[in-house]
Design a protein around this motif. Structure first.
Motif, PDB file in Angstrom:
ATOM      1  N   ASP A 169       0.793  -1.211  -0.126  1.00 22.18           N
ATOM      2  CA  ASP A 169      -0.093   0.060   0.071  1.00 22.18           C
ATOM      3  C   ASP A 169       1.068   1.271   0.059  1.00 22.18           C
ATOM      4  O   ASP A 169       0.838   2.196  -0.754  1.00 22.18           O
TER       5      ASP A 169
ATOM      6  N   ASN B 232       2.681   1.912  -3.220  1.00 25.84           N
ATOM      7  CA  ASN B 232       1.850   2.514  -4.225  1.00 25.84           C
ATOM      8  C   ASN B 232       1.557   3.979  -3.812  1.00 25.84           C
ATOM      9  O   ASN B 232       1.500   4.760  -4.595  1.00 25.84           O
TER      10      ASN B 232
ATOM     11  N   GLU C  57      -8.951   6.615  -9.140  1.00 29.30           N
ATOM     12  CA  GLU C  57      -7.889   5.389  -8.873  1.00 29.30           C
ATOM     13  C   GLU C  57      -7.727   5.174  -7.195  1.00 29.30           C
ATOM     14  O   GLU C  57      -7.897   4.220  -6.792  1.00 29.30           O
TER      15      GLU C  57
ATOM     16  N   HIS D 280     -10.790   3.965  -5.442  1.00 31.34           N
ATOM     17  CA  HIS D 280     -11.054   2.336  -5.691  1.00 31.34           C
ATOM     18  C   HIS D 280     -10.208   1.721  -4.894  1.00 31.34           C
ATOM     19  O   HIS D 280     -10.314   0.555  -4.224  1.00 31.34           O
ATOM     20  N   ILE D 281      -8.741   2.112  -4.848  1.00 26.90           N
ATOM     21  CA  ILE D 281      -7.818   1.242  -4.012  1.00 26.90           C
ATOM     22  C   ILE D 281      -8.213   1.374  -2.518  1.00 26.90           C
ATOM     23  O   ILE D 281      -8.104   0.311  -1.702  1.00 26.90           O
TER      24      ILE D 281
ATOM     25  N   ALA E 265     -11.200   1.427  -1.591  1.00 24.71           N
ATOM     26  CA  ALA E 265     -12.429   0.653  -1.284  1.00 24.71           C
ATOM     27  C   ALA E 265     -11.903  -0.792  -1.288  1.00 24.71           C
ATOM     28  O   ALA E 265     -12.460  -1.623  -0.491  1.00 24.71           O
ATOM     29  N   VAL E 266     -10.922  -1.200  -2.287  1.00 26.32           N
ATOM     30  CA  VAL E 266     -10.537  -2.292  -2.229  1.00 26.32           C
ATOM     31  C   VAL E 266      -9.918  -2.978  -0.834  1.00 26.32           C
ATOM     32  O   VAL E 266      -9.819  -3.954  -0.320  1.00 26.32           O
ATOM     33  N   ARG E 267      -9.288  -1.982  -0.159  1.00 27.26           N
ATOM     34  CA  ARG E 267      -8.452  -1.933   1.007  1.00 27.26           C
ATOM     35  C   ARG E 267      -9.731  -2.577   2.050  1.00 27.26           C
ATOM     36  O   ARG E 267      -9.500  -3.312   2.918  1.00 27.26           O
TER      37      ARG E 267
ATOM     38  N   LEU F 234     -12.742  -3.378   1.629  1.00 26.41           N
ATOM     39  CA  LEU F 234     -13.534  -4.765   1.456  1.00 26.41           C
ATOM     40  C   LEU F 234     -12.516  -5.934   1.811  1.00 26.41           C
ATOM     41  O   LEU F 234     -12.850  -6.777   2.502  1.00 26.41           O
TER      42      LEU F 234
END
Lengths: 215, 370
Positions: free
Chosen positions: A56, A59, A81, A84-85, A87-89, A91
């Motif tokens: 993380d 990035n 972007e 989104h990252i 949100a991925v984290r 989830l």
């Protein structure tokens, strides 16, 4: 990988999960296997977390660099972007929590099942040894009664004979009673086991009809 | 496509372990929320499988001869999960996103192209195999329980009737899914050769704390429906060898051997068969009655039960399967079929090799522990 090795490369979570230690040679004391496994599991999770954080951060650094390099009027706004990252984290964290709950529930259920299995084995072993004891005792008494009659070649008086016959009758009854006790003890045990099973089955799936047997 | 570049990149990404698969699925589900429903609640096993399949594909990306059959099977396997052609590009997009994320600064346009090409190739092979399979097999069979028998508190034998013909080779297995444990498929061997009435038997040992086996052993009832995947497996009987046969099953590892036994029994002149059936305790010999009945009616069949954890007296041999097999002599001229837990199969195969049996005459089916 099947055995712990020393290597120049960094250890990965997958290696931690797959590691297999040789058993300590007979007569040598070793660590409790479950404890070692549980600890390795913790270390693995921690390593995954740290690596996750590292990726993380890398990035993040990359994105910040890009933003500085191309600093325009909207550089400060959140990029789609990034969102989104994030949100991925979120989830991923939720999934990990769910996985942890599932793993805990499974471990709990395994421990209970193992305990019940041990309990069952102990009850059965106890019943077997009691059965042996009861039978041995009855057998010993009966043989003793038989010996009392057989060796006496001298003619017996009517009183003696009646006395012995009474004793045999007593011992026969005694043995019968023992058998009956034993039988009812075992049957009670079996009923116990069946009751457990029925109540567990009911709690699992509600009451349902008995099963036909397969031939 | 540069195979080495792919391998190097994957090695770098794979260092992050579970985090890679975690990111991949989160990305996939965020982009396509409806896909979440195709997976179980707990995803740890799923992630392990994804990583190991990816690892295998990448390591063999320049060895198509070995890779293609694996990928084809993967494609067929995915039919039962309800995977369709339109899902493949969605998975591909999340895969490339994931790889890019974990590659950090080492990500390049060439890598992006390589990965996209490789993924398209793999998904085409999977899809073609799935397509081909769909002209022969349904995605899954619905099967109704017609008999269910608890042989021990933790062991059940049950019989199902699939809703359409279910063709398979004796020795093969199929994945089962029960409604109470959706999305959790578990593999079990068919315990009989195909019958005219189409019924199939399964033997299930309860695994403490396992999610599926307790349901199969304790909660399944006559009349319930389960799903059945297409049959797989290579521990099938070699009818042409002409050699005598050694069947070795530990606990429910007996199941596929019984199917093979059916097949041998139907031959015009069956070879001599020795069947070793092992368990830890006497009450684990859950199918001994049936085996002995079969042996009584078949002069070519010898059944040898073995019990390892206590002395069973006259009922069975005392010892582990490898030990008992070793005591019983010479097997160099036999074909051996071994099925059971990993520990049991490994030890048995070692012993057979020590006894002079060559590797190509041993067929193995290793059961998963959970």
């Amino acid at each position: 990988m099947t055995s712990p090795e020393i290597h120049a490369q960094r250890i990965t979570p997958a290696e931690l999960q797959a590691v297999n230690f040789q058993r300590a040679p007979l007569g040598r004391r070793g660590f409790d296997e479950d404890q070692v496994r549980a600890f390795l599991g913790q270390v693995e999770q921690e390593l995954v977390r740290v690596l996750n954080e590292k990726a993380d951060l890398e990035n993040e650094v990359g994105r910040l660099r890009e933003r500085i390099a191309g600093a325009g009027p909207d550089a400060a706004a959140i990029q789609p972007e990034d969102a989104h990252i994030q949100a991925v984290r979120i989830l991923s964290n939720a999934q990990q929590t769910a996985d942890q709950y599932v793993a805990d529930a499974q471990r709990y259920s395994r421990e209970i099942a193992e305990e019940a299995r041990r309990g069952r084995d102990e009850i059965l072993a106890d019943a077997r040894s009691r059965a042996t004891l009861v039978l041995e005792e009855a057998h010993r008494q009966a043989s003793y009664a038989a010996e009392q009659i057989a060796p006496s070649s001298e003619p017996m008086s009517g009183d003696e004979r009646r006395e012995l016959e009474r004793e045999i009758a007593y011992l026969r009854t005694f043995s019968d009673v023992y058998r009956t006790h034993l039988r009812s003890y075992l049957e009670a045990l079996l009923r116990n086991v069946e009751e457990w099973e029925t109540s567990e089955r009911e709690s699992l799936s509600g009451t349902r009809a008995a099963l036909p047997r397969m031939d | 496509m540069d195979a080495q570049r792919l391998k190097d990149n994957f090695a770098q990404v794979a260092q992050h372990g579970d985090a890679v698969a975690l990111f991949f699925y989160s990305d996939l589900f965020l982009r396509n929320p409806r896909l979440r429903d195709m997976f179980p609640v707990g995803m740890s096993t799923q992630r392990d499988r994804l990583l190991s399949a990816l690892g295998r594909i990448v390591s063999q990306v320049d060895d198509l001869h070995n890779l293609v059959p694996f990928v084809q099977q993967l494609g067929r396997d995915h039919r039962k999960f309800g995977v369709e052609a339109l899902h493949y590009p969605e998975v591909g997009a999340s895969l490339v996103t994931t790889l890019r994320y974990f590659s950090g600064s080492s990500w390049t346009e060439e890598l992006a192209r390589d990965w996209t090409d490789a993924y398209n190739l793999v998904s085409k092979v999977m899809l073609d195999a799935a397509q081909q399979d769909s002209s022969v097999n349904p995605s899954w069979w619905n099967a109704q329980i017609v008999a269910h028998e608890r042989r021990r508190f933790d062991l059940a034998v049950f019989r199902v009737l699939p809703d359409r013909p279910f063709a398979y080779q004796p020795g093969q297995s199929a994945s089962l899914e029960v409604p109470a444990r959706m999305r959790m498929w578990r593999s079990y061997s068919m315990a009989n050769a195909p019958r005219p009435d189409n019924t199939v038997d399964f033997h299930v040992q309860l695994i403490d704390g396992g999610p599926v086996s307790p349901v199969l052993v304790r909660s399944l009832r006559v009349g319930d429906w389960i799903k059945l995947s297409a049959p797989v497996g290579t521990m099938t009987f070699d009818e042409r060898s002409g050699r005598d046969v050694l069947l070795i099953g530990g606990s429910t590892g007996l199941a596929p051997l019984k199917a093979i036994l059916d097949q041998i029994g139907a031959l015009p002149s069956p070879p001599r068969v020795h069947l070793f059936f092992g368990a830890r305790y006497v009450d684990g010999l859950y199918d001994l009655d049936d085996l002995q009945k079969r042996a009584a009616g078949a002069p070519w069949l010898t059944v040898i039960p073995a019990v390892s954890d206590h002395d069973p007296g006259a009922v069975a041999e005392h010892g582990t399967l490898p030990d008992v097999i070793g005591r019983f002599g010479m097997w160099q001229n036999h074909d051996a079929y071994v099925c059971g837990s990993p520990g049991m199969t490994d030890a048995t195969v070692d012993r057979l090799l020590n006894l002079g049996l060559s590797h190509d005459r041993i067929r193995i089916d290793k059961y998963a522990d959970a």
